[in-house]
Design an enzyme around this catalytic site. Structure first.
Site, PDB file in Angstrom:
ATOM      1  N   ARG A  62      -5.354   6.821  -4.988  1.00 24.43           N
ATOM      2  CA  ARG A  62      -5.325   5.358  -4.959  1.00 24.43           C
ATOM      3  C   ARG A  62      -6.584   4.797  -4.320  1.00 24.43           C
ATOM      4  O   ARG A  62      -7.095   3.763  -4.749  1.00 24.43           O
ATOM      5  CB  ARG A  62      -4.077   4.861  -4.238  1.00 24.43           C
ATOM      6  CG  ARG A  62      -3.899   3.363  -4.371  1.00 24.43           C
ATOM      7  CD  ARG A  62      -2.576   2.899  -3.833  1.00 24.43           C
ATOM      8  NE  ARG A  62      -2.482   3.114  -2.397  1.00 24.43           N
ATOM      9  CZ  ARG A  62      -1.364   2.914  -1.687  1.00 24.43           C
ATOM     10  NH1 ARG A  62      -0.263   2.500  -2.299  1.00 24.43           N
ATOM     11  NH2 ARG A  62      -1.356   3.123  -0.388  1.00 24.43           N
ATOM     12  N   LYS A 119      -6.206  -1.773  -2.867  1.00 17.77           N
ATOM     13  CA  LYS A 119      -5.929  -1.894  -1.433  1.00 17.77           C
ATOM     14  C   LYS A 119      -7.226  -2.254  -0.723  1.00 17.77           C
ATOM     15  O   LYS A 119      -7.903  -1.401  -0.156  1.00 17.77           O
ATOM     16  CB  LYS A 119      -5.331  -0.584  -0.899  1.00 17.77           C
ATOM     17  CG  LYS A 119      -4.458  -0.805   0.323  1.00 17.77           C
ATOM     18  CD  LYS A 119      -3.617   0.423   0.624  1.00 17.77           C
ATOM     19  CE  LYS A 119      -2.754   0.196   1.849  1.00 17.77           C
ATOM     20  NZ  LYS A 119      -1.582  -0.655   1.596  1.00 17.77           N
ATOM     21  N   GLU A 165       4.359  -9.988  -4.872  1.00 20.19           N
ATOM     22  CA  GLU A 165       4.270  -9.087  -3.714  1.00 20.19           C
ATOM     23  C   GLU A 165       5.017  -9.647  -2.505  1.00 20.19           C
ATOM     24  O   GLU A 165       5.049 -10.851  -2.284  1.00 20.19           O
ATOM     25  CB  GLU A 165       2.787  -8.905  -3.373  1.00 20.19           C
ATOM     26  CG  GLU A 165       2.468  -7.807  -2.380  1.00 20.19           C
ATOM     27  CD  GLU A 165       2.493  -6.415  -2.983  1.00 20.19           C
ATOM     28  OE1 GLU A 165       3.602  -5.905  -3.225  1.00 20.19           O
ATOM     29  OE2 GLU A 165       1.420  -5.840  -3.221  1.00 20.19           O
TER      30      GLU A 165
HETATM   31  C1  LIG Z   1      -0.278  -0.741   1.305  1.00 26.41           C
HETATM   32  C2  LIG Z   1       0.443  -1.830   0.630  1.00 26.41           C
HETATM   33  C3  LIG Z   1       1.760  -1.688   0.151  1.00 26.41           C
HETATM   34  C4  LIG Z   1       2.578  -0.451   0.388  1.00 26.41           C
HETATM   35  O1  LIG Z   1       2.047   0.681  -0.189  1.00 26.41           O
HETATM   36  P1  LIG Z   1       2.513   2.115   0.306  1.00 26.41           P
HETATM   37  O2  LIG Z   1       1.709   3.068  -0.473  1.00 26.41           O
HETATM   38  O3  LIG Z   1       3.946   2.236   0.015  1.00 26.41           O
HETATM   39  O4  LIG Z   1       2.242   2.155   1.767  1.00 26.41           O
HETATM   40  C5  LIG Z   1       2.330  -2.740  -0.534  1.00 26.41           C
HETATM   41  N1  LIG Z   1       1.669  -3.893  -0.716  1.00 26.41           N
HETATM   42  C6  LIG Z   1       0.428  -4.082  -0.255  1.00 26.41           C
HETATM   43  C7  LIG Z   1      -0.239  -5.373  -0.489  1.00 26.41           C
HETATM   44  C8  LIG Z   1      -0.236  -3.059   0.424  1.00 26.41           C
HETATM   45  O5  LIG Z   1      -1.474  -3.257   0.880  1.00 26.41           O
END
Ligand SMILES: *Cc1c(COP(=O)(O)O)cnc(C)c1O
Length: 339
Positions: free
Chosen positions: A80, A183, A219
């Site tokens: 990712r 991310k 989200e």
């Molecule tokens: C990191 C994140 C998540 C959760 O992702 P995981 O891989 O389950 O930790 C969900 N939404 C956002 C905006 C994030 O930055």
């Protein structure tokens, strides 16, 4: 490290022995370096500071009853971070380099991995920044990858207790075809106004509507949204949400438990029909939701009895935790054992 009060760890930063770093110059990655300082020296013109070239990961390692340390879904996080890097024109960190850095940083900070009984864990924060001086708008030529760890307690002080959410339509986190699926720090900058307002108004989390039509659920702040309806696990399909690895894991667990999984656009009006609602992510695994208030209409949706988490959310949570702590069979090979 007998001075750490494992049972009362906050979800915060604590300096450890060291962090690992690697630099990329002209497309070539150098060797991993061990640094004991937790500070960096950076050009005042670096692209991370001006044009937001920064992406990160968040994952955890757990010490089991057997004393062994397990990193949860290391390779998925590595993949990712490559997608995030490519999404904002950064040099991706090779999967092997990412994985090696994470394994090594745990080995060098073993005494910071909380004991099994504490319910705490070791949080990893790998991140990548554009370090080249860049005054004109363009991607940096140089990058630095850093991974640090810090022991953390549960995300919420109240533990696995249901929270309240505020649904908003007057602020967006990400554009439909923007960077919401990556991310990157920029997404957090753009979500802060809404999430701080929600907190001020008495809510734990903000729930964003889709930015195009404001008809769908997008989200849940820094987490993904999911709902349970009968035997179904339902979670939004959207171009602007982060592909949560916790959500991916919960979908698999739900399937393993004989549930039906639906990943599709979820209408806001469906909130009235759900049996259970939750937000999911690495920090808390699942935050069960007891109430959602639509900020615009004041309409309120309530879930669960007596403010308790639903049975299915609880089962999903416990199953995932048991895998992370090595208490149940890791049949999908999600854990990387550190020995
Ligand atoms: C990191 C994140 C998540 C959760 O992702 P995981 O891989 O389950 O930790 C969900 N939404 C956002 C905006 C994030 O930055």
């Amino acid at each position: 490290m007998s001075t750490i009060d494992w049972k009362n760890l906050p979800f915060g930063y604590l300096k450890t022995n060291c962090n690992l770093r690697a630099h990329c110059k002209d497309g070539k990655w150098g060797d991993l370096e061990v640094h004991t300082s937790d500070e960096i020296s950076l050009s005042i013109a670096s692209s991370a500071l001006h044009y937001g070239q920064e992406c990160f990961e968040g994952m955890k390692a757990f010490r089991g009853k057997d004393g062994k340390i397990r990193i949860f879904r290391l390779e998925e996080n590595a993949k990712r971070m490559q997608q995030s890097a490519e999404g904002i024109m950064m040099q991706p960190v090779p999967i092997e380099l990412f994985m090696e850095a994470c394994k090594k940083v745990v080995l060098l900070n073993q005494e910071f991995v909380p004991p099994f009984e504490s319910g705490a864990s070791l949080y990893f924060r790998p991140f990548l920044i554009g370090t080249g001086p860049q005054v004109g708008v363009a991607p940096s030529k140089d990058y630095t990858f850093i991974v640090f760890v810090t022991p953390v307690g549960p995300y919420s002080k109240t533990g696995f207790n249901p929270i309240d959410m505020q649904l908003v339509r007057d602020m967006d986190r990400a554009a439909p075809l923007g960077t919401g699926q990556f991310k990157v720090g920029g997404n957090y900058a753009s979500s802060l106004r809404a999430s701080e307002r929600a907190k001020k108004e008495g809510f734990n989390l903000v729930l964003f509507a889709d930015a195009a039509e404001r008809k769908y659920i997008d989200e849940a702040g820094p987490a993904n949204f999911f709902a349970i309806k009968g035997n179904k696990y339902i979670t939004p399909q959207s171009e602007s949400i982060l592909k949560s690895i916790t959500n991916m894991s919960l979908r698999q667990i739900a399937t393993d438990l004989g549930m039906e999984v639906e990943q599709r656009p979820v209408l806001i009006t469906e909130l009235a029909d759900f049996d259970e609602v939750g937000a999911c992510g690495t920090a808390a695994v699942i935050m069960p939701v007891k109430k959602i208030v639509d900020r615009e209409s004041g309409k309120t949706y309530e879930y669960g009895k007596d403010g308790k988490a639903g049975a299915i959310s609880t089962k999903l949570y416990e199953t995932l935790r048991a895998i992370q702590y090595g208490e149940t069979e890791d049949k999908h090979h999600w854990n990387t054992l550190i020995e």
